[in-house]
Write an enzyme that holds these catalytic residues in place. Structure first.
Site, PDB file in Angstrom:
ATOM      1  N   ASN A 128      63.930  34.645  34.416  1.00 36.36           N
ATOM      2  CA  ASN A 128      62.584  34.556  34.029  1.00 36.36           C
ATOM      3  C   ASN A 128      62.304  34.444  32.466  1.00 36.36           C
ATOM      4  O   ASN A 128      62.504  35.399  31.846  1.00 36.36           O
ATOM      5  CB  ASN A 128      61.836  35.779  34.591  1.00 36.36           C
ATOM      6  CG  ASN A 128      60.435  35.878  34.504  1.00 36.36           C
ATOM      7  OD1 ASN A 128      59.903  34.646  33.994  1.00 36.36           O
ATOM      8  ND2 ASN A 128      59.570  36.853  34.575  1.00 36.36           N
TER       9      ASN A 128
ATOM     10  N   LYS B 253      59.550  33.547  30.970  1.00 36.15           N
ATOM     11  CA  LYS B 253      58.320  33.939  30.725  1.00 36.15           C
ATOM     12  C   LYS B 253      57.618  32.862  29.856  1.00 36.15           C
ATOM     13  O   LYS B 253      57.899  31.564  29.958  1.00 36.15           O
ATOM     14  CB  LYS B 253      58.246  35.293  30.209  1.00 36.15           C
ATOM     15  CG  LYS B 253      58.907  36.407  30.785  1.00 36.15           C
ATOM     16  CD  LYS B 253      58.796  37.877  30.462  1.00 36.15           C
ATOM     17  CE  LYS B 253      59.600  38.739  31.204  1.00 36.15           C
ATOM     18  NZ  LYS B 253      59.198  40.231  31.054  1.00 36.15           N
TER      19      LYS B 253
ATOM     20  N   HIS C   8      54.602  38.785  39.824  1.00 41.05           N
ATOM     21  CA  HIS C   8      55.474  39.657  38.681  1.00 41.05           C
ATOM     22  C   HIS C   8      54.411  40.746  38.118  1.00 41.05           C
ATOM     23  O   HIS C   8      53.368  40.459  38.089  1.00 41.05           O
ATOM     24  CB  HIS C   8      55.866  38.546  37.469  1.00 41.05           C
ATOM     25  CG  HIS C   8      56.664  39.230  36.380  1.00 41.05           C
ATOM     26  ND1 HIS C   8      56.325  39.958  35.580  1.00 41.05           N
ATOM     27  CD2 HIS C   8      58.298  39.291  36.526  1.00 41.05           C
ATOM     28  CE1 HIS C   8      57.365  40.501  34.756  1.00 41.05           C
ATOM     29  NE2 HIS C   8      58.468  40.034  35.320  1.00 41.05           N
TER      30      HIS C   8
ATOM     31  N   GLU D 193      53.776  41.488  35.177  1.00 36.67           N
ATOM     32  CA  GLU D 193      52.692  40.878  34.032  1.00 36.67           C
ATOM     33  C   GLU D 193      51.659  40.274  34.701  1.00 36.67           C
ATOM     34  O   GLU D 193      50.586  40.157  34.126  1.00 36.67           O
ATOM     35  CB  GLU D 193      53.749  40.259  33.335  1.00 36.67           C
ATOM     36  CG  GLU D 193      54.587  41.123  32.305  1.00 36.67           C
ATOM     37  CD  GLU D 193      55.996  40.145  31.838  1.00 36.67           C
ATOM     38  OE1 GLU D 193      55.737  39.003  31.999  1.00 36.67           O
ATOM     39  OE2 GLU D 193      56.767  41.051  31.608  1.00 36.67           O
TER      40      GLU D 193
ATOM     41  N   GLU E 146      61.309  45.337  40.727  1.00 32.78           N
ATOM     42  CA  GLU E 146      61.480  45.535  39.227  1.00 32.78           C
ATOM     43  C   GLU E 146      60.506  46.675  38.786  1.00 32.78           C
ATOM     44  O   GLU E 146      59.419  46.455  38.692  1.00 32.78           O
ATOM     45  CB  GLU E 146      60.760  44.311  38.598  1.00 32.78           C
ATOM     46  CG  GLU E 146      61.763  42.730  39.033  1.00 32.78           C
ATOM     47  CD  GLU E 146      61.255  41.871  38.053  1.00 32.78           C
ATOM     48  OE1 GLU E 146      62.339  41.350  37.529  1.00 32.78           O
ATOM     49  OE2 GLU E 146      60.005  41.531  37.743  1.00 32.78           O
TER      50      GLU E 146
ATOM     51  N   GLY F 113      61.668  44.892  30.395  1.00 36.04           N
ATOM     52  CA  GLY F 113      61.398  44.781  28.780  1.00 36.04           C
ATOM     53  C   GLY F 113      61.667  45.905  28.002  1.00 36.04           C
ATOM     54  O   GLY F 113      61.014  46.108  26.819  1.00 36.04           O
TER      55      GLY F 113
ATOM     56  N   SER G 117      65.506  45.124  32.379  1.00 39.93           N
ATOM     57  CA  SER G 117      66.549  45.317  31.565  1.00 39.93           C
ATOM     58  C   SER G 117      67.902  45.245  31.968  1.00 39.93           C
ATOM     59  O   SER G 117      68.710  45.927  31.783  1.00 39.93           O
ATOM     60  CB  SER G 117      66.169  46.662  30.958  1.00 39.93           C
ATOM     61  OG  SER G 117      65.050  46.741  30.299  1.00 39.93           O
TER      62      SER G 117
HETATM   63  C1  PEP Z   1      61.293  40.374  34.099  1.00 41.33           C
HETATM   64  O1  PEP Z   1      60.526  40.036  33.559  1.00 41.33           O
HETATM   65  O2  PEP Z   1      61.293  39.852  35.191  1.00 41.33           O
HETATM   66  C2  PEP Z   1      62.341  41.404  33.680  1.00 41.33           C
HETATM   67  C3  PEP Z   1      63.166  41.883  34.515  1.00 41.33           C
HETATM   68  O3  PEP Z   1      62.590  41.581  32.262  1.00 41.33           O
HETATM   69  P1  PEP Z   1      63.711  42.260  31.461  1.00 41.33           P
HETATM   70  O4  PEP Z   1      64.911  41.758  32.051  1.00 41.33           O
HETATM   71  O5  PEP Z   1      63.625  41.726  30.189  1.00 41.33           O
HETATM   72  O6  PEP Z   1      63.581  43.627  31.429  1.00 41.33           O
END
Ligand code: PEP
Length: 256
Positions: free
Chosen positions: A9, A11, A96, A98, A168, A174, A214
């Site tokens: 992703n 973003k 997601h 976000e 997630e 992040g 992460s």
């Molecule tokens: C994501 O944005 O879906 C995500 C898992 O980000 P990160 O891997 O940076 O934690």
């Protein structure tokens, strides 16, 4: 055997040239592995190019990061499923955290987006996951199950089978804090059981459930080795070929 997936992703990252360079590096190095797929979730400006670039490698698919629930109309700044499929985009990330947080996307809205995506022939990557306070208060399983019930469990079985789920936990996105393999497995098991309860065992066994939060080259293999973890949705580490390629590699190494 359910499909195992390493999905990136991006973003709101990667300008036009940077995106092409990254996709090129990933596509050229991604070797065919039966039963596995790499998906690149890119900003809109890249989608058409990426579909063309990936076309030569059937192991790599392209995802949009959002779609609107309506087919067309006065929705300034939005993108429809028909627009995405007209350039060959097959997958769309929905819900997601976000988008839930910054764009106020509710489970009810997301259920309409899932309907629109499936009706238009796309495969949703439906995200769910709890905030830290919810986990600390001990009702994370109920919270995530509710996201599934309201967002996608209204689908008929044939349509549900087109959905990929991404668990997630918000506290891991992040932040550099990853769920332990045991925490991930526990939630993925709970999700699979919820699918079996809503549909049936066979449907639950066929559903790909990704972990996101992460994921890095150093932890991917252990996470992906969990029996109910079928790969990852990767943010930060998908922005560099040096970190995303080992994650793709971990997918095929972590399970027979
Ligand atoms: C994501 O944005 O879906 C995500 C898992 O980000 P990160 O891997 O940076 O934690």
């Amino acid at each position: 055997m359910r499909l195992r997936i390493a999905a990136g992703n991006w973003k709101m990252n990667m300008d036009y040239d940077e995106g092409r360079e990254l996709a090129h590096a990933i596509i050229k190095e991604t070797k065919p592995q039966p039963g596995t797929l790499t998906i690149l979730g890119t900003p809109y400006i890249h989608l058409k190019d990426m579909v063309e670039m990936a076309g030569r490698n059937s192991e790599v698919k392209i995802a949009a990061q959002n779609c609107h629930q309506e087919a067309s109309g006065a929705f300034t700044g939005e993108i429809s499923v028909g627009m995405l499929t007209s350039i060959g985009v097959e997958y769309v990330i929905l819900g997601h955290s976000e988008r839930r947080q910054y764009f106020r996307e509710s489970n009810e809205l997301l259920s309409k987006k899932a309907d629109a995506a499936i009706k238009g022939g796309m495969k949703p990557i439906f995200c769910c996951g709890e905030a830290l306070e919810i986990r600390n208060e001990g009702w994370h399983e109920r919270y995530v199950k509710n996201q599934l019930v309201k967002g996608i469990f209204h689908l008929e079985k044939d349509d549900f089978l087109k959905v990929i789920i991404a668990y997630e936990p918000i506290w891991a996105i992040g932040t550099g804090v990853t769920a332990s393999p045991e925490q991930a497995q526990e939630m993925h098991r709970m999700i699979r059981l919820a699918i079996a309860e809503r549909y049936d065992e066979a449907t639950a066994e066929q559903t790909t459930i990704l972990y996101g939060g992460s994921v890095k080259p150093g932890n991917a293999r252990e996470l992906f080795a969990q029996p109910d973890v079928d790969g990852g949705l990767v943010g930060g580490a998908s922005l560099k070929a040096e970190s995303f390629l080992p994650i793709i590699e971990a997918l095929s190494q972590s399970r027979v």
